[in-house]
Write a protein that holds these residues in place. Sequence first.
Motif, PDB file in Angstrom:
ATOM      1  N   PRO A 157       0.831  -1.215   0.000  1.00 41.45           N
ATOM      2  CA  PRO A 157       0.000   0.000   0.000  1.00 41.45           C
ATOM      3  C   PRO A 157       0.858   1.254   0.000  1.00 41.45           C
ATOM      4  O   PRO A 157       1.853   1.349   0.719  1.00 41.45           O
ATOM      5  N   GLY A 158       0.496   2.220  -0.830  1.00 42.00           N
ATOM      6  CA  GLY A 158       1.240   3.465  -0.907  1.00 42.00           C
ATOM      7  C   GLY A 158       2.433   3.439  -1.835  1.00 42.00           C
ATOM      8  O   GLY A 158       3.091   4.466  -2.019  1.00 42.00           O
ATOM      9  N   ASP A 186       0.642  -0.020  -8.353  1.00 41.76           N
ATOM     10  CA  ASP A 186      -0.628  -0.354  -7.719  1.00 41.76           C
ATOM     11  C   ASP A 186      -1.232  -1.600  -8.354  1.00 41.76           C
ATOM     12  O   ASP A 186      -2.437  -1.711  -8.526  1.00 41.76           O
ATOM     13  N   TYR A 187      -0.372  -2.564  -8.693  1.00 41.52           N
ATOM     14  CA  TYR A 187      -0.844  -3.770  -9.342  1.00 41.52           C
ATOM     15  C   TYR A 187      -0.020  -4.952  -8.847  1.00 41.52           C
ATOM     16  O   TYR A 187       1.053  -4.791  -8.257  1.00 41.52           O
ATOM     17  N   HIS A 239      -5.113  -1.371 -10.279  1.00 41.73           N
ATOM     18  CA  HIS A 239      -5.783  -0.312  -9.513  1.00 41.73           C
ATOM     19  C   HIS A 239      -6.084  -0.803  -8.089  1.00 41.73           C
ATOM     20  O   HIS A 239      -7.222  -0.798  -7.636  1.00 41.73           O
ATOM     21  N   SER A 240      -5.059  -1.223  -7.376  1.00 41.14           N
ATOM     22  CA  SER A 240      -5.267  -1.788  -6.045  1.00 41.14           C
ATOM     23  C   SER A 240      -5.827  -0.765  -5.062  1.00 41.14           C
ATOM     24  O   SER A 240      -6.375  -1.148  -4.026  1.00 41.14           O
ATOM     25  N   SER A 241      -5.714   0.537  -5.383  1.00 45.35           N
ATOM     26  CA  SER A 241      -6.281   1.543  -4.490  1.00 45.35           C
ATOM     27  C   SER A 241      -7.808   1.443  -4.434  1.00 45.35           C
ATOM     28  O   SER A 241      -8.428   1.959  -3.500  1.00 45.35           O
ATOM     29  N   LEU A 242      -8.403   0.765  -5.403  1.00 45.14           N
ATOM     30  CA  LEU A 242      -9.854   0.569  -5.403  1.00 45.14           C
ATOM     31  C   LEU A 242     -10.272  -0.641  -4.586  1.00 45.14           C
ATOM     32  O   LEU A 242     -11.465  -0.867  -4.401  1.00 45.14           O
ATOM     33  N   ASP A 252      -5.487  -5.732   2.032  1.00 42.34           N
ATOM     34  CA  ASP A 252      -4.137  -5.821   1.474  1.00 42.34           C
ATOM     35  C   ASP A 252      -4.136  -6.706   0.233  1.00 42.34           C
ATOM     36  O   ASP A 252      -4.745  -7.771   0.214  1.00 42.34           O
TER      37      ASP A 252
END
Length: 249
Positions: free
Chosen positions: A169-170, A174-175, A193-196, A200
């Motif tokens: 995270p961060g 983001d994949y 788009h792991s922020s969606l 974890d």
Amino acid sequence: MPPTPVNHQGKHHRRTPAATRRWRRLPAHTTLTTLTALTAACLALAGCSLIPTNTQETPSAAPATAVVPTTAPTSNDEKYTCPGIPDTALYAMFGTNITITASDKNKTTSSECFVRVSGVKGVVFYSTFWYIYNDRQPSDEPLLAWGPEVSSFTFNGIDGQGEAHTSSPGAETDYGSTAFTCGDHYLALSVDHSSLMAGDMRDNLIALTQSALPWLCQDQPIPGLGKTMEQARPYYAYPTPLPSPTPTN
């Protein structure tokens, strides 16, 4: 002939090292004089310490973990739009405003799944149950997102091996993806788009893999497909491909 893997190298970013700090050494007598004066001042104040303290606060929030269970639901009411992947797990990760699409079972006997989030371009989640044969490996999957953090994982009592290519995270990336292999069966999972996504990335994908072990590694029918992986194996997915079936009238 297996598809050519997609090159994700362009999505990765090289971390730039911080500029080197240059220190000027003071003459020995100057250093000693300064230290003596500072010691005297500290003793006079009776509360001073020569030891620097770390003023950075430790985050109080607990680290994110998986939001999907490690055991697949068995209720008859449970829906598997994608064979082997429960809808409730996908809702837990991406919310209910998603579109889940399974592969056309008339064209392929594998379980392949795509998840899209409303208003977001592209696929945010991909999964496939498939087979190792000839030179084809999980790394040949063209739709997997290759995160920069590589790790392995296993499950107690299961003769298999998993590999994760994820992002924390961060991070700039983001994949990521995971692939777990039992014999010549494997389950590959991928997230973009792991922020969606809630929870974890790595923990979610490993928990989702663990929930699929009964049909991935233990020859149980895949929910939503009604066949075991051996029953669903196409004729060409063998180390030595079988002859193509002859069409009949």
